[in-house]
Design a protein around this motif. Structure first.
Motif, PDB file in Angstrom:
ATOM      1  N   GLN A 230      -7.628  -3.431  -5.514  1.00  0.00           N
ATOM      2  CA  GLN A 230      -6.787  -2.268  -5.778  1.00  0.00           C
ATOM      3  C   GLN A 230      -6.311  -1.650  -4.469  1.00  0.00           C
ATOM      4  O   GLN A 230      -5.153  -1.274  -4.325  1.00  0.00           O
ATOM      5  N   ALA A 231      -7.215  -1.581  -3.495  1.00  0.00           N
ATOM      6  CA  ALA A 231      -6.869  -1.005  -2.197  1.00  0.00           C
ATOM      7  C   ALA A 231      -5.776  -1.832  -1.528  1.00  0.00           C
ATOM      8  O   ALA A 231      -4.829  -1.299  -0.959  1.00  0.00           O
ATOM      9  N   MET A 232      -5.901  -3.153  -1.604  1.00  0.00           N
ATOM     10  CA  MET A 232      -4.901  -4.010  -0.973  1.00  0.00           C
ATOM     11  C   MET A 232      -3.559  -3.884  -1.673  1.00  0.00           C
ATOM     12  O   MET A 232      -2.510  -3.833  -1.028  1.00  0.00           O
ATOM     13  N   LEU A 233      -3.599  -3.815  -2.992  1.00  0.00           N
ATOM     14  CA  LEU A 233      -2.357  -3.678  -3.754  1.00  0.00           C
ATOM     15  C   LEU A 233      -1.635  -2.399  -3.364  1.00  0.00           C
ATOM     16  O   LEU A 233      -0.424  -2.385  -3.161  1.00  0.00           O
ATOM     17  N   GLU A 234      -2.387  -1.329  -3.214  1.00  0.00           N
ATOM     18  CA  GLU A 234      -1.783  -0.055  -2.822  1.00  0.00           C
ATOM     19  C   GLU A 234      -1.202  -0.143  -1.414  1.00  0.00           C
ATOM     20  O   GLU A 234      -0.138   0.394  -1.131  1.00  0.00           O
ATOM     21  N   ASN A 235      -1.907  -0.855  -0.523  1.00  0.00           N
ATOM     22  CA  ASN A 235      -1.405  -1.016   0.835  1.00  0.00           C
ATOM     23  C   ASN A 235      -0.093  -1.805   0.845  1.00  0.00           C
ATOM     24  O   ASN A 235       0.828  -1.490   1.604  1.00  0.00           O
ATOM     25  N   ILE A 236      -0.030  -2.830   0.015  1.00  0.00           N
ATOM     26  CA  ILE A 236       1.186  -3.648  -0.047  1.00  0.00           C
ATOM     27  C   ILE A 236       2.361  -2.815  -0.527  1.00  0.00           C
ATOM     28  O   ILE A 236       3.443  -2.837   0.065  1.00  0.00           O
ATOM     29  N   LEU A 237       2.138  -2.057  -1.587  1.00  0.00           N
ATOM     30  CA  LEU A 237       3.220  -1.239  -2.126  1.00  0.00           C
ATOM     31  C   LEU A 237       3.673  -0.206  -1.106  1.00  0.00           C
ATOM     32  O   LEU A 237       4.855   0.072  -0.967  1.00  0.00           O
ATOM     33  N   GLN A 238       2.706   0.358  -0.377  1.00  0.00           N
ATOM     34  CA  GLN A 238       3.057   1.366   0.631  1.00  0.00           C
ATOM     35  C   GLN A 238       3.776   0.752   1.818  1.00  0.00           C
ATOM     36  O   GLN A 238       4.643   1.368   2.425  1.00  0.00           O
ATOM     37  N   SER A 239       3.417  -0.473   2.158  1.00  0.00           N
ATOM     38  CA  SER A 239       3.994  -1.077   3.361  1.00  0.00           C
ATOM     39  C   SER A 239       5.453  -1.473   3.158  1.00  0.00           C
ATOM     40  O   SER A 239       6.206  -1.535   4.123  1.00  0.00           O
ATOM     41  N   ASP A 240       5.857  -1.739   1.919  1.00  0.00           N
ATOM     42  CA  ASP A 240       7.269  -2.047   1.662  1.00  0.00           C
ATOM     43  C   ASP A 240       8.038  -0.735   1.553  1.00  0.00           C
ATOM     44  O   ASP A 240       8.427  -0.285   0.490  1.00  0.00           O
TER      45      ASP A 240
ATOM     46  N   ALA B 144      -2.165 -12.204  -3.724  1.00  0.00           N
ATOM     47  CA  ALA B 144      -2.742 -13.545  -3.880  1.00  0.00           C
ATOM     48  C   ALA B 144      -2.772 -14.261  -2.537  1.00  0.00           C
ATOM     49  O   ALA B 144      -3.742 -14.933  -2.189  1.00  0.00           O
ATOM     50  N   LEU B 145      -1.695 -14.091  -1.791  1.00  0.00           N
ATOM     51  CA  LEU B 145      -1.610 -14.720  -0.479  1.00  0.00           C
ATOM     52  C   LEU B 145      -2.725 -14.247   0.443  1.00  0.00           C
ATOM     53  O   LEU B 145      -3.405 -15.045   1.076  1.00  0.00           O
ATOM     54  N   GLN B 146      -2.906 -12.961   0.507  1.00  0.00           N
ATOM     55  CA  GLN B 146      -3.837 -12.417   1.481  1.00  0.00           C
ATOM     56  C   GLN B 146      -5.282 -12.675   1.106  1.00  0.00           C
ATOM     57  O   GLN B 146      -6.137 -12.789   1.974  1.00  0.00           O
TER      58      GLN B 146
ATOM     59  N   PHE C 283       6.405  -4.671  -8.018  1.00  0.00           N
ATOM     60  CA  PHE C 283       5.042  -4.917  -8.453  1.00  0.00           C
ATOM     61  C   PHE C 283       4.701  -6.399  -8.410  1.00  0.00           C
ATOM     62  O   PHE C 283       3.638  -6.797  -7.939  1.00  0.00           O
ATOM     63  N   CYS C 284       5.638  -7.238  -8.876  1.00  0.00           N
ATOM     64  CA  CYS C 284       5.422  -8.685  -8.845  1.00  0.00           C
ATOM     65  C   CYS C 284       5.305  -9.164  -7.407  1.00  0.00           C
ATOM     66  O   CYS C 284       4.481 -10.020  -7.084  1.00  0.00           O
ATOM     67  N   PHE C 285       6.131  -8.606  -6.553  1.00  0.00           N
ATOM     68  CA  PHE C 285       6.076  -8.938  -5.138  1.00  0.00           C
ATOM     69  C   PHE C 285       4.703  -8.602  -4.573  1.00  0.00           C
ATOM     70  O   PHE C 285       4.105  -9.381  -3.857  1.00  0.00           O
ATOM     71  N   ALA C 286       4.205  -7.448  -4.945  1.00  0.00           N
ATOM     72  CA  ALA C 286       2.901  -7.025  -4.451  1.00  0.00           C
ATOM     73  C   ALA C 286       1.811  -7.974  -4.926  1.00  0.00           C
ATOM     74  O   ALA C 286       0.908  -8.330  -4.168  1.00  0.00           O
ATOM     75  N   LEU C 287       1.900  -8.402  -6.140  1.00  0.00           N
ATOM     76  CA  LEU C 287       0.900  -9.315  -6.667  1.00  0.00           C
ATOM     77  C   LEU C 287       0.915 -10.647  -5.927  1.00  0.00           C
ATOM     78  O   LEU C 287      -0.129 -11.221  -5.643  1.00  0.00           O
ATOM     79  N   SER C 288       2.107 -11.144  -5.601  1.00  0.00           N
ATOM     80  CA  SER C 288       2.186 -12.422  -4.898  1.00  0.00           C
ATOM     81  C   SER C 288       1.617 -12.281  -3.497  1.00  0.00           C
ATOM     82  O   SER C 288       0.949 -13.183  -2.995  1.00  0.00           O
TER      83      SER C 288
END
Ligand code: CA
Ligand code: CA
Length: 108
Positions: free
Chosen positions: A33-43, A16-18, A8-13
């Protein structure tokens, strides 16, 4: 659940980057929220880092949702350039530290 606080922390960082400093204020809560979900899914392997193939997945998902600069990266096929810019030590993985370093970079 393997999606841990670390992830989750990784996703937040990465979030912020994107977004970037200026874009952060323009993004709606739904977009964030959409981007956060995409980040979590992409890992996909939940190792807390984004590999080159995971990065391409993330960009495509973000582009589909019209988030940040992802559409431009996708249109130009500039995955390698975008990835290489973030992957400071060139090991082929984007770590939290590297994304923090980029997020703290100020443009202009
Ligand atoms: Ca990963
Ligand atoms: Ca790296």
């Amino acid at each position: 659940m393997k999606a841990t606080i670390k992830t989750f922390c990784f996703a937040l960082s990465l979030l912020a980057l994107q977004m970037g400093a200026a874009q952060a204020q323009d993004m709606s809560a739904a977009d964030k929220q959409a981007m956060l979900e995409n980040i979590l899914q992409s890992d996909k392997n939940n190792d807390g880092a984004i590999s080159r193939s995971e990065f391409e997945t993330l960009i495509k998902m973000n582009a589909d949702d019209n988030l940040g600069r992802a559409a431009m990266v996708k249109r130009m096929g500039a995955y390698d350039a975008a990835f290489g810019r973030i992957d400071g030590n060139g090991d082929g993985f984007l770590t939290q530290e590297e994304m923090k370093a980029l997020a703290e970079e100020r443009q202009g």
